[in-house]
Design a protein around this motif. Structure first.
Motif, short mmCIF file in Angstrom:
data_model
loop_
_atom_site.label_atom_id
_atom_site.label_comp_id
_atom_site.label_asym_id
_atom_site.label_seq_id
_atom_site.Cartn_x
_atom_site.Cartn_y
_atom_site.Cartn_z
N PHE A 1 -67.73 -68.65 -53.68
CA PHE A 1 -68.08 -69.36 -52.29
C PHE A 1 -68.31 -70.93 -52.18
N GLY B 1 -67.49 -56.02 -54.91
CA GLY B 1 -66.28 -56.31 -54.48
C GLY B 1 -66.09 -55.64 -53.22
N LEU B 2 -64.85 -55.25 -53.32
CA LEU B 2 -64.26 -54.70 -51.93
C LEU B 2 -65.24 -53.51 -51.53
N PRO B 3 -65.40 -53.59 -49.95
CA PRO B 3 -66.31 -52.40 -49.37
C PRO B 3 -65.48 -51.23 -49.32
N SER C 1 -66.90 -53.81 -42.00
CA SER C 1 -67.69 -53.76 -43.17
C SER C 1 -68.97 -54.30 -43.11
N ASN D 1 -70.50 -55.69 -45.45
CA ASN D 1 -70.06 -57.19 -46.21
C ASN D 1 -69.56 -58.29 -45.37
N GLU D 2 -68.69 -57.86 -44.43
CA GLU D 2 -68.07 -59.06 -43.43
C GLU D 2 -69.06 -59.33 -42.40
N MET E 1 -72.30 -67.68 -42.75
CA MET E 1 -71.41 -68.52 -41.72
C MET E 1 -72.11 -68.58 -40.57
N GLU F 1 -65.77 -73.04 -39.80
CA GLU F 1 -65.07 -71.66 -40.22
C GLU F 1 -64.31 -71.79 -41.70
N ARG F 2 -64.33 -70.80 -42.46
CA ARG F 2 -63.56 -70.71 -43.62
C ARG F 2 -62.07 -70.36 -42.92
N ILE G 1 -57.42 -61.33 -40.12
CA ILE G 1 -58.72 -62.13 -40.14
C ILE G 1 -59.53 -62.12 -41.33
N MET G 2 -60.08 -63.03 -41.99
CA MET G 2 -60.46 -63.07 -43.21
C MET G 2 -61.71 -64.12 -43.22
N VAL G 3 -62.50 -63.75 -44.14
CA VAL G 3 -63.78 -64.75 -44.46
C VAL G 3 -63.81 -65.39 -45.77
N ASP G 4 -63.89 -64.43 -46.85
CA ASP G 4 -64.29 -64.94 -48.21
C ASP G 4 -62.95 -65.37 -48.70
N MET H 1 -64.16 -59.60 -51.12
CA MET H 1 -65.43 -59.11 -50.97
C MET H 1 -65.99 -58.53 -49.57
N CYS H 2 -65.24 -59.43 -48.40
CA CYS H 2 -65.62 -58.94 -47.10
C CYS H 2 -65.13 -57.78 -46.45
N GLY H 3 -63.76 -57.73 -46.84
CA GLY H 3 -63.04 -56.59 -46.14
C GLY H 3 -62.37 -56.61 -44.93
N GLY H 4 -62.55 -57.87 -44.44
CA GLY H 4 -62.09 -58.38 -43.10
C GLY H 4 -60.57 -58.28 -42.97
N ASN I 1 -59.46 -66.55 -36.71
CA ASN I 1 -59.76 -67.74 -37.78
C ASN I 1 -58.84 -68.83 -37.32
#
Lengths: 465, 280
Positions: free
Chosen positions: A173, A238-240, A255, A257-258, A266, B43-44, B215-218, B222-225, B279
């Protein structure tokens, strides 16, 4: 003579109604007088059991003794000798299942509030302590790389730096801190406190390289080629996981996480940040762990009218820290225990318009020792929600295991380590935290980082003999 | 900080930038993406890499300035720096074995990432038909670069102001009808375009690769978006993709999910495809 007050000295908190709509810290912490009063409740047992309940073996009775005497800096030094992140663990450890569960005062009353006192010491020294920075240790000329700047990586890096190693942390990150930054919300763990701990590591000489996704931009083998003699992998969750039920692709299903990353890392809750997040009216959070509580309480703070925790077992089986469950209840989170989602229902535009749940009842204990839950036939009903957040765990991040030949993982994708040394199947590579255990706690990750640091030190010394 | 080494305005909306990111430049391959963040409050934003220069240590990105972050980025100049660039992310494109002829289809600013695919295949000795679609002549980008990266360049415009008058789907159908035998089709552009290219190729059972832009964050798993449904299964575009077998992708779900923040960001259009999405 010990203070025989049977219950913990109360700690000030923001009023539930007020705090449920802001992101400021919930628990305000002890004053010096309250801390001294609480620490004096310790009976100074000859064989202190509290210490055995701590994954990083904090010397609890010794630090409590100093707090009771008003010697807060000394108390902090004692804590810090084994715990590199006391301001964090004092806030997020499940003390009721660790140190405090072993305290004799808990037999006829409440245990000593060890967590609150740990936090007090760290906060006191940060705010009032002598500003002298720890001396940068003399370099021993050996390089170690740490992958991931979360709790396990930061702990491992700190311990190695104190021993004189040149430590570089590679973080994917843009900000160091891992779950402490992206996962745990500001109202439970203020980010300035995490940053302060990270700055402390930098003062020890630890170099933190952000935006470096190991496994992509550089492989583990390439790090070895660059002269790092050992590597600690603390790449985290990792992946949710999703439930695999109908409707998880609808708009308005997140999720945890998001959802939490948008808010915490953010800063979607701050007007001047660009990050979007759904403005929800009614939210269902599926799961019963700390992450579920964090997501639910965050949704409430973003203005939702109703926030439900949907959990298939009962309150007794809930894995979340007790204080978080209590705080969530006080803040108006509605607990639907012994309920399980069946499917998420969408409108004609693909937006969430409700969730079908089924009532559950407790059955036999399963392999985890918790009682399983079985559906009550015909008890389906529709929950009125426009947002669903899945907080049912994660599987470890695949990027490192899939790009590192010789690194063994189990069938769930967790890196396999020797539990004593945290050594992986590949020479010179150690691992810990969620990358090894799957989703677990901050303190367990820190314990793993600590163990690994000691064994990395041993390994490098042996190699160079 | 990551320095902007070069900036070229390609049309009113689209900008090319070369950014100093030596680690990424050394590793990136066609199909992979980066995530950038202009400043602390930004934003990322994921962007597929258009090109890289290992020696100079730069990567090339081509983006449409329509969202908050891309507008901020487009306002910067050579010598300025942005806060974060991370990559290379995603899996590099894997082509079918022993391919002889391929159609690479790009839509709008999506041509910026169709281009490196064409270039790589062309260098491998594959016969490449590059079909590039734009709304009209005035927004055609990187025509010279594309021409060098293929055997046949077919520029299409919706309004007929340049090249072939019609959509890329019509052109691809004509080429197939005319006897072109494709071993694979690669489609990159707005989701509806990719969906309809897949409909063209499906009856002929031509393997069709699409590059998805959820759509994506990391961007690191990790985030699953960025989850998408492929062949009925849950996949994550950031670590399983972004390329997928287009005949198995649930495009309708992707379009709906990409519209998650449509209400909040009415004026916010995707920098890759011209679509509205979260995004950018």
């Amino acid at each position: 003579m010990a203070n025989m007050q049977p219950t913990k000295t109360p700690v000030k908190e923001q009023e539930p109604k007020v705090r449920a709509r802001n992101f400021k810290e919930v628990t305000l912490g002890y004053t010096p007088e309250e801390a001294m009063n609480e620490a004096a409740r310790c009976l100074k047992c000859k064989t202190p059991m509290c210490k055995t309940g701590c994954p990083v073996s904090v010397r609890i009775p010794e630090f409590l003794d100093k707090v009771a005497a008003g010697e807060f800096e000394e108390a902090y030094t004692i804590i810090k000798s084994t715990n590199s992140l006391p301001a964090v663990t004092g806030r997020v450890c499940p003390q009721e299942r660790q140190c405090e569960s072993k305290c004799v005062r808990g037999i006829k009353g409440e245990p000593v509030a060890i967590g609150r006192l740990e936090r007090f010491c760290a906060d006191y020294v940060r705010e009032n302590g002598s500003s002298k920075k720890a001396d940068k240790p003399v370099s021993n000329g050996h390089k170690v790389a740490v992958v991931g700047a979360g709790p396990s990586g930061l702990t491992c890096a700190g311990d190695l730096a104190k021993l004189g190693y040149d430590v570089t942390i590679f973080e994917a990150f843009h900000t160091a801190g891992g779950v402490l930054m992206y996962g745990i919300p500001e109202f439970r763990l203020p980010k300035a406190i995490v940053q302060n701990e990270i700055d402390g590591l930098k003062n020890l000489g630890v170099d933190i390289e952000t935006n470096m996704v190991i496994g992509k931009v550089l492989s583990i083998d390439e790090l070895l080629d660059r002269g790092y003699e050992a590597i600690f992998v603390g790449s985290g969750a990792g992946l949710p996981r999703f439930m695999g039920i109908e409707g998880e692709g609808l708009v308005g299903v997140y999720s945890a996480n998001e959802y939490l990353t948008r808010i915490n890392l953010m800063k979607a809750y701050l007007e001047d940040y660009d990050t979007p997040i759904k403005k929800s009216r009614s939210v269902a959070v599926c799961g019963g762990g700390n992450v579920a509580m964090d997501a639910a309480r965050s949704a409430m703070r973003l203005g939702a009218e109703h926030v439900y925790i949907v959990y298939r077992r009962s309150l007794d089986e809930m894995p979340a820290r007790k204080e978080e469950v209590n705080h969530a209840m006080e803040e108006g989170i509605e607990f639907l225990v012994l309920n399980n989602p069946v499917k998420i229902d969408g409108d004609e535009n693909g937006n969430v318009k409700g969730m079908t749940c089924i009532k559950m009842q407790l059955g036999e204990a399963d392999e985890s020792g918790r009682r399983s839950s079985v559906p009550v036939e015909g008890s389906e009903y529709e929950l009125d929600v426009d947002t669903v957040i899945m907080a049912i765990g994660t599987s470890p991040n695949p990027l490192i295991r899939s790009t590192t030949p010789g690194l063994e993982a189990n069938k769930r994708g967790c890196l396999v380590v020797d539990e004593e040394s945290m050594k992986t199947s590949k020479e010179g590579i150690y691992a810990g935290g969620d990358a090894v255990t799957g989703a677990a706690t901050v303190i367990l990750a820190m314990g793993a980082g600590k163990k690994a640091a000691a064994h990395i030190d041993e390994y490098i010394k042996q190699k160079n003999n | 900080m990551y320095r902007i080494a070069q900036k070229r305005v390609l049309n009113e909306q689209v900008t090319l930038m070369k950014i100093e990111a030596p680690y990424i430049a050394a590793k990136v391959d066609a199909g992979q993406f980066i995530i950038f963040r202009v400043d602390e409050k930004g934003e990322r934003v994921p962007l597929t890499v258009a090109d890289a220069d290992k020696e100079a240590g730069t990567i090339t990105i081509i983006f449409q300035s329509v969202g908050g972050s891309t507008r901020k980025l487009a306002a910067l100049n050579e010598g300025d720096s942005i806060l974060d660039v991370v990559g290379p992310l995603g899996v590099a494109t894997e082509y079918e074995k022993d391919i002889k002829r391929v159609a690479v289809v790009g839509g709008g600013v999506g041509c910026a990432i169709a281009y490196p695919q064409a270039k790589k295949l062309h260098n491998m000795g594959v016969y490449v038909d590059l079909i590039a679609g734009f709304r009209s002549k005035d927004i055609v980008i990187i025509e010279d670069e594309m021409r060098e990266a293929c055997n046949e360049l077919h520029i299409c415009t919706d309004d007929g102001s340049y090249g072939y008058h019609g959509f890329v789907t019509n052109k691809l159908q004509e080429l197939i009808d005319g006897g072109a035998k494709y071993d694979e089709v690669i489609a990159i552009g707005p989701v509806p375009m990719m969906k309809f290219i897949c409909k063209v190729t499906e009856p002929y059972e031509i393997k069709t690769l699409v590059s998805l832009n959820p759509i994506m964050v990391d961007g690191t798993g990790m985030c699953g978006g960025c989850r998408v449904t492929v062949d009925g299964k849950l996949k994550y575009a950031c670590v399983d993709g972004p390329d997928f077998d287009g005949h198995k992708v649930d495009f309708d779900e992707l379009m709906r999910r990409n519209g998650t923040y449509k209400e909040q960001e009415k004026a916010h259009v995707c920098n890759l495809t011209g679509e509205v999405r979260g995004n950018g």
